[in-house]
Design an enzyme around this catalytic site. Structure first.
Site, PDB file in Angstrom:
ATOM      1  N   ASN A  13       0.920  -1.194  -0.239  1.00  0.00           N
ATOM      2  CA  ASN A  13      -0.054   0.026   0.182  1.00  0.00           C
ATOM      3  C   ASN A  13       0.907   1.239  -0.081  1.00  0.00           C
ATOM      4  O   ASN A  13       1.419   1.573   0.991  1.00  0.00           O
ATOM      5  CB  ASN A  13      -0.860   0.035   1.268  1.00  0.00           C
ATOM      6  CG  ASN A  13      -1.711   1.263   1.343  1.00  0.00           C
ATOM      7  OD1 ASN A  13      -1.749   2.073   0.395  1.00  0.00           O
ATOM      8  ND2 ASN A  13      -2.474   1.562   2.528  1.00  0.00           N
ATOM      9  N   LYS A  15       0.059   4.438  -0.346  1.00  0.00           N
ATOM     10  CA  LYS A  15      -0.533   5.530   0.291  1.00  0.00           C
ATOM     11  C   LYS A  15      -0.107   6.664  -0.684  1.00  0.00           C
ATOM     12  O   LYS A  15      -0.159   6.416  -1.853  1.00  0.00           O
ATOM     13  CB  LYS A  15      -0.006   5.702   1.789  1.00  0.00           C
ATOM     14  CG  LYS A  15       0.003   4.290   2.457  1.00  0.00           C
ATOM     15  CD  LYS A  15       0.255   4.667   4.186  1.00  0.00           C
ATOM     16  CE  LYS A  15      -0.023   3.285   4.594  1.00  0.00           C
ATOM     17  NZ  LYS A  15       0.207   3.126   6.097  1.00  0.00           N
ATOM     18  N   HIS A  99      -9.396   1.647   4.755  1.00  0.00           N
ATOM     19  CA  HIS A  99      -8.173   1.666   5.592  1.00  0.00           C
ATOM     20  C   HIS A  99      -8.291   2.894   6.769  1.00  0.00           C
ATOM     21  O   HIS A  99      -9.254   3.864   6.841  1.00  0.00           O
ATOM     22  CB  HIS A  99      -7.083   2.398   4.712  1.00  0.00           C
ATOM     23  CG  HIS A  99      -5.639   2.158   5.205  1.00  0.00           C
ATOM     24  ND1 HIS A  99      -5.379   3.085   6.242  1.00  0.00           N
ATOM     25  CD2 HIS A  99      -4.598   1.459   5.048  1.00  0.00           C
ATOM     26  CE1 HIS A  99      -3.995   2.773   6.372  1.00  0.00           C
ATOM     27  NE2 HIS A  99      -3.686   1.649   5.773  1.00  0.00           N
ATOM     28  N   GLU A 101      -6.524   4.953   7.905  1.00  0.00           N
ATOM     29  CA  GLU A 101      -6.288   6.686   7.491  1.00  0.00           C
ATOM     30  C   GLU A 101      -7.540   7.117   6.852  1.00  0.00           C
ATOM     31  O   GLU A 101      -7.656   8.443   7.142  1.00  0.00           O
ATOM     32  CB  GLU A 101      -4.968   6.676   6.844  1.00  0.00           C
ATOM     33  CG  GLU A 101      -3.766   6.446   7.437  1.00  0.00           C
ATOM     34  CD  GLU A 101      -2.629   5.745   6.684  1.00  0.00           C
ATOM     35  OE1 GLU A 101      -2.692   5.571   5.273  1.00  0.00           O
ATOM     36  OE2 GLU A 101      -1.628   4.958   7.194  1.00  0.00           O
ATOM     37  N   GLU A 171      -5.417  -4.419  10.671  1.00  0.00           N
ATOM     38  CA  GLU A 171      -4.238  -3.740  10.827  1.00  0.00           C
ATOM     39  C   GLU A 171      -4.453  -2.721  12.056  1.00  0.00           C
ATOM     40  O   GLU A 171      -5.472  -1.605  12.028  1.00  0.00           O
ATOM     41  CB  GLU A 171      -4.175  -2.600   9.777  1.00  0.00           C
ATOM     42  CG  GLU A 171      -4.017  -3.124   8.253  1.00  0.00           C
ATOM     43  CD  GLU A 171      -3.380  -1.995   7.237  1.00  0.00           C
ATOM     44  OE1 GLU A 171      -2.672  -2.385   6.644  1.00  0.00           O
ATOM     45  OE2 GLU A 171      -4.101  -1.076   7.155  1.00  0.00           O
ATOM     46  N   GLY A 177       2.803   2.378  10.638  1.00  0.00           N
ATOM     47  CA  GLY A 177       3.826   3.294  10.465  1.00  0.00           C
ATOM     48  C   GLY A 177       4.658   3.913  11.782  1.00  0.00           C
ATOM     49  O   GLY A 177       5.351   4.613  11.911  1.00  0.00           O
ATOM     50  N   SER A 217       3.494  -2.237  10.270  1.00  0.00           N
ATOM     51  CA  SER A 217       5.007  -2.252  10.423  1.00  0.00           C
ATOM     52  C   SER A 217       5.481  -3.599  10.067  1.00  0.00           C
ATOM     53  O   SER A 217       6.369  -4.066  10.835  1.00  0.00           O
ATOM     54  CB  SER A 217       5.687  -1.890  11.782  1.00  0.00           C
ATOM     55  OG  SER A 217       4.955  -0.482  12.048  1.00  0.00           O
TER      56      SER A 217
END
Ligand code: 13P
Length: 257
Positions: A13, A15, A99, A101, A171, A177, A217
């Protein structure tokens, strides 16, 4: 992983990273090192504007191109949005939906995620449906209830024959991250619970066939251990998918005989 019953899928991904020319450079690097991938599917979800460039660049690489987002309406006055049909027409097979985010920065609710899942499935593509808890939710001890609700919300109204095409990505938000990975046991436990939720909705045979990924991660050092968990069937990889050598090592971890 359990290759007897389901596909192993390693997905990047990207992003909001990588221009079209950087995509081309990445593919050139990858071409030098990419192994013959026998045991897993590989794909990278790229920014929508780079889908044509990625499709061209990855053509000989056996890396499919996915999208990072989609809008649920078919067409119309939705300035800036992209429909499932438009992605399909570009040759996209996978679309990330929900996701964290997007949930956090763009206010996507479970209801919106569900509409997007339907739009992607109706267009004949595979949604990679992301679920995950915050650190606060984990510390409060409500992880399994929270994840079960997200899974049920995302899959509302999805017929069994279409569910077989879905991928679920667990996730944990606190691991994205941050360099802080869930332990293999923590990740494995939640992924087993996700399969149990699917089992309660669709029965054992279908639940057994659904690919469940871990993301947060994931890197060359922890990939093999995470993938050794029976209910973790692949990875959704952010940072490490931007670096050809690291992405390759993760693919290798999934591609063992
Ligand atoms: P990182 O691998 O950078 O933690 O990102 C995970 C992720 O959000 C993939 O969708």
């Amino acid at each position: 992983m359990n290759r007897r019953y389901r596909k192993t899928v390693i997905a990047g991904n990207w992003k909001m990273n990588m221009t079209a020319s950087e995509t081309k450079k990445f593919a050139e690097e990858m071409k030098k090192i990419m192994p013959r991938v026998k045991w897993c599917e590989t794909l990278i979800c790229v920014p929508s504007c780079n889908i044509p460039a990625a499709t061209k660049a990855f053509k000989d690489l056996r890396i499919s191109v996915g999208a990072e987002n989609v809008y649920f309406e078919g067409r119309g006055a939705y300035t800036g949005e992209i429909s499932a049909e438009m992605l399909k027409d570009l040759g996209v097979k996978y679309v990330i939906v929900g996701h964290s985010e997007r949930r956090q920065y763009f206010c996507e609710t479970d209801a919106v995620v569900n509409k997007k899942v339907h739009a992607v499935l109706d267009a004949g593509m595979t949604p990679i449906i992301c679920v995950g808890e915050s650190l606060e939710q984990r510390e409060t001890g409500i992880t399994s209830e929270w994840i079960a609700l997200q899974v049920k919300g995302a899959l509302h109204g999805v017929a069994a024959d279409k569910l077989r095409r879905c991928i679920i990505a667990y996730e944990p938000i606190w691991a994205i991250g941050t360099g802080k990975t869930a332990t293999a046991e923590q990740a494995g436990e939640v992924c087993s619970n996700i399969r149990a939720t699917i089992r309660s909705l669709y029965g054992a045979r279908i639940a057994r066939s659904v690919t469940i990924q871990y993301g947060g991660s994931m890197n060359p050092k922890n990939a093999a251990e995470l993938l050794s968990q029976p209910d973790i069937d692949g990875g959704l990889i952010g940072g490490a998918s931007l670096k050809p050598d690291q992405f390759l090592e993760i693919i290798n971890a999934a591609n063992q005989d």
